[in-house]
Design a protein around this motif. Structure first.
Motif, PDB file in Angstrom:
ATOM      1  N   LEU A   1       0.822  -1.207   0.000  1.00  0.00           N
ATOM      2  CA  LEU A   1       0.000   0.000   0.000  1.00  0.00           C
ATOM      3  C   LEU A   1       0.859   1.262   0.000  1.00  0.00           C
ATOM      4  CD1 LEU A   1      -2.881  -0.980   2.440  1.00  0.00           C
ATOM      5  CD2 LEU A   1      -2.969  -0.798  -0.041  1.00  0.00           C
ATOM      6  N   ARG A   2       1.981   1.211   0.701  1.00  0.00           N
ATOM      7  CA  ARG A   2       2.856   2.388   0.731  1.00  0.00           C
ATOM      8  C   ARG A   2       3.377   2.708  -0.667  1.00  0.00           C
ATOM      9  NH1 ARG A   2       8.391   3.325   1.580  1.00  0.00           N
ATOM     10  NH2 ARG A   2       8.832   5.317   2.620  1.00  0.00           N
ATOM     11  N   LEU A   3       3.761   1.680  -1.423  1.00  0.00           N
ATOM     12  CA  LEU A   3       4.224   1.917  -2.787  1.00  0.00           C
ATOM     13  C   LEU A   3       3.093   2.438  -3.669  1.00  0.00           C
ATOM     14  CD1 LEU A   3       6.510  -1.169  -3.546  1.00  0.00           C
ATOM     15  CD2 LEU A   3       7.218   1.213  -3.272  1.00  0.00           C
ATOM     16  N   ILE A   4       1.932   1.790  -3.582  1.00  0.00           N
ATOM     17  CA  ILE A   4       0.805   2.165  -4.439  1.00  0.00           C
ATOM     18  C   ILE A   4       0.352   3.589  -4.172  1.00  0.00           C
ATOM     19  CG2 ILE A   4      -1.651   1.696  -4.880  1.00  0.00           C
ATOM     20  CD1 ILE A   4      -1.033  -1.255  -4.439  1.00  0.00           C
ATOM     21  N   MET A   5       0.286   3.960  -2.893  1.00  0.00           N
ATOM     22  CA  MET A   5      -0.288   5.248  -2.509  1.00  0.00           C
ATOM     23  C   MET A   5       0.671   6.426  -2.663  1.00  0.00           C
ATOM     24  SD  MET A   5      -3.351   4.442  -1.560  1.00  0.00           S
ATOM     25  CE  MET A   5      -4.413   3.342  -0.612  1.00  0.00           C
ATOM     26  N   THR A   6       1.968   6.186  -2.567  1.00  0.00           N
ATOM     27  CA  THR A   6       2.893   7.320  -2.479  1.00  0.00           C
ATOM     28  C   THR A   6       3.789   7.486  -3.695  1.00  0.00           C
ATOM     29  OG1 THR A   6       4.604   6.018  -1.342  1.00  0.00           O
ATOM     30  CG2 THR A   6       2.930   7.106   0.028  1.00  0.00           C
ATOM     31  N   LYS A   7       3.833   6.498  -4.592  1.00  0.00           N
ATOM     32  CA  LYS A   7       4.704   6.612  -5.754  1.00  0.00           C
ATOM     33  C   LYS A   7       3.900   6.504  -7.039  1.00  0.00           C
ATOM     34  CE  LYS A   7       8.908   4.950  -3.475  1.00  0.00           C
ATOM     35  NZ  LYS A   7       9.647   6.212  -3.655  1.00  0.00           N
ATOM     36  N   ASN A   8       4.541   6.834  -8.166  1.00  0.00           N
ATOM     37  CA  ASN A   8       3.852   6.776  -9.454  1.00  0.00           C
ATOM     38  C   ASN A   8       4.717   6.010 -10.462  1.00  0.00           C
ATOM     39  OD1 ASN A   8       5.754   8.650 -10.677  1.00  0.00           O
ATOM     40  ND2 ASN A   8       4.659  10.308  -9.656  1.00  0.00           N
ATOM     41  N   ALA A   9       4.283   5.998 -11.716  1.00  0.00           N
ATOM     42  CA  ALA A   9       4.965   5.208 -12.740  1.00  0.00           C
ATOM     43  C   ALA A   9       6.404   5.651 -12.964  1.00  0.00           C
ATOM     44  CB  ALA A   9       4.185   5.293 -14.052  1.00  0.00           C
ATOM     45  N   LYS A  10       6.717   6.890 -12.630  1.00  0.00           N
ATOM     46  CA  LYS A  10       8.068   7.405 -12.855  1.00  0.00           C
ATOM     47  C   LYS A  10       8.986   7.196 -11.656  1.00  0.00           C
ATOM     48  CE  LYS A  10       6.627  10.764 -16.328  1.00  0.00           C
ATOM     49  NZ  LYS A  10       5.236  10.293 -16.424  1.00  0.00           N
ATOM     50  N   THR A  11       8.417   6.790 -10.526  1.00  0.00           N
ATOM     51  CA  THR A  11       9.242   6.577  -9.347  1.00  0.00           C
ATOM     52  C   THR A  11       9.207   5.138  -8.835  1.00  0.00           C
ATOM     53  OG1 THR A  11       7.408   7.415  -7.980  1.00  0.00           O
ATOM     54  CG2 THR A  11       9.147   8.965  -8.573  1.00  0.00           C
ATOM     55  N   ARG A  12       8.293   4.315  -9.335  1.00  0.00           N
ATOM     56  CA  ARG A  12       8.318   2.888  -9.007  1.00  0.00           C
ATOM     57  C   ARG A  12       9.481   2.229  -9.743  1.00  0.00           C
ATOM     58  NH1 ARG A  12       3.350   0.624  -7.298  1.00  0.00           N
ATOM     59  NH2 ARG A  12       4.477  -1.360  -7.247  1.00  0.00           N
ATOM     60  N   LEU A  13       9.985   1.127  -9.212  1.00  0.00           N
ATOM     61  CA  LEU A  13      11.195   0.514  -9.743  1.00  0.00           C
ATOM     62  C   LEU A  13      10.941  -0.893 -10.272  1.00  0.00           C
ATOM     63  CD1 LEU A  13      13.746   1.517  -6.950  1.00  0.00           C
ATOM     64  CD2 LEU A  13      13.441   2.593  -9.192  1.00  0.00           C
TER      65      LEU A  13
END
Length: 309
Positions: A136-148
Motif C-alpha cells: 500500500l505504501r508503494l501504491i499510494m505514495t509513488k507513481n509510474a516514474k518513481t516505481r522501480l
C-alpha cells in the motif's frame, strides 16, 4: 492493446466518466500520487454504451457491459501483417461523434520463434504484493516514474523479444491501473505487449486490496493465448509470492509440448518447489527454475538458445 492472429482479433476497452488525465512527474509529492491513485478507483463506468471500432477500412460495433467494459472478437475481411496496428474507438450520441480515441493491436506472425507470458507484480515491478503495508505504501505514495523494476528485467526481456517474439503480460492488477502500467513499461524500456488484467474495480476497498483474488483469471487468459496461437511455444515468467507456479503447472498439463521453460522469481521465504511439482516439470522435459535474480534467468536462456549473445 489488443492482439490476434491473421483471422481473429481480440479487443477490449472501457467507457468511464469522471476519469481525469493522469500526467505524473518524478517530482510529484506523495499527496498528489495518492489523489491520482484514488481517482483511478472512483471513476464511474458507463454501461450499455455503443462503441464503434474502426480497423483499417472496416467498422465494427460493440456495447459496454454493466461495468462499462467491452470485450469483443472481430473477424476482419482482410488480414493484417504481423506487427502493431492502429484501432480507432468512437462514441456517438444521436449520430453525432462525441469522443474518439485510438489504441493498438498486435498481430503475431509465423516468424515468431516463441512468445513470452509474464506476470508483473514482483516479477517485473517491485510490489511487495505479499506484504500489505509495504504494498500500500508503494501504491499510494509513488507513481509510474518513481516505481522501480527488478534489476536487469528490461535488458533480459528485450533479448527475448528479438525476431518479433511477442510478449503478453498476465497480471492480477486491475484494469484501473492500465495507464499506470503503460507509462511504467514505456519509461523503463520494457517490451510493449498486451496487458491481460483483472476486471475493473470501483471503490476504496478495492484499492486497498488491489491485486487480490483467486488468480484463476490468469489461467483462463493463458489458455486463451495458447488456443489463439496453437503453433506458438511459450516461456512463462512469474514469482513465488502468489500462485504462478501452480498456474503454470496447469498449463504444462493442458498444453503439452508448448512450454519451453518456466522462470520463477523467489519472493519471501519460499526456498524451493515441492518434490511433486519439480518432478512433473522434469518428466515433461520443461526446465523449472527458482531464481534469486534476473541474471540467472538470462544465463539459462542464453544456454538454451532462447537469446543470442
Amino acid at each position: 492493446m489488443g492482439y490476434g492472429n491473421q483471422g481473429l482479433i481480440y479487443l477490449k476497452g472501457g467507457v468511464l466518466e469522471n476519469r481525469p488525465e493522469f500526467e505524473t512527474k518524478a517530482s510529484d509529492k506523495r499527496r498528489r500520487n495518492f489523489r491520482i491513485m484514488l481517482s483511478r478507483y472512483l471513476s464511474s463506468p458507463i454501461p450499455e454504451m455503443d462503441v464503434q471500432i474502426i480497423l483499417g477500412k472496416e467498422n465494427f460495433t460493440t456495447q459496454t457491459d454493466e461495468f462499462g467494459y467491452f470485450s469483443v472478437w472481430v473477424e476482419p475481411e482482410h488480414s493484417f501483417e504481423p506487427g502493431w496496428h492502429k484501432a480507432i474507438y468512437v462514441i456517438n450520441d444521436d449520430d453525432k461523434e462525441i469522443y474518439r480515441t485510438r489504441g493498438e493491436f498486435l498481430i503475431v506472425g509465423q516468424e515468431a520463434e516463441f512468445g513470452t507470458i509474464s506476470d508483473i507484480d514482483d516479477t517485473i515491478l517491485v510490489s511487495h504484493a505479499t506484504q500489505l503495508f509495504k504494498k500500500l505504501r508503494l501504491i499510494m505514495t509513488k507513481n509510474a516514474k518513481t516505481r522501480l523494476p527488478f534489476e536487469g528485467v528490461s535488458e533480459f526481456y528485450q533479448k527475448l523479444r528479438s525476431k518479433g517474439n511477442p510478449f503478453f503480460y498476465v497480471s492480477s492488477s486491475e484494469w484501473n491501473l492500465y495507464e499506470f502500467l503503460q507509462d511504467f513499461f514505456r519509461i523503463r524500456k520494457i517490451p510493449k505487449g498486451p496487458f491481460l488484467l483483472q476486471e475493473y474495480k470501483s471503490g476504496l476497498r478495492d484499492l486497498l486490496f488491489t491485486g487480490g483474488g483467486s488468480h484463476q483469471h490468469k489461467q483462463d487468459k493463458i489458455n486463451r493465448l495458447m488456443t489463439l496461437f496453437p503453433k506458438l511455444k511459450f516461456i512463462l515468467i512469474g514469482d513465488s509470492g502468489q500462485r504462478d507456479t501452480e498456474i503454470y503447472r496447469q498449463a504444462l498439463h493442458e498444453f503439452p509440448n508448448r512450454i519451453l521453460a518456466v522462470y520463477i522469481r523467489k519472493i519471501g521465504k519460499k526456498d524451493d518447489f515441492d518434490q511433486k511439482t519439480s518432478q512433473e516439470f522434469e518428466e515433461k522435459g520443461v526446465p523449472l527454475l527458482l531464481l534469486e535474480n534476473t541474471e540467472e534467468a538470462f544465463v539459462h536462456a542464453k544456454k538454451m538458445g532462447f537469446i543470442k549473445a
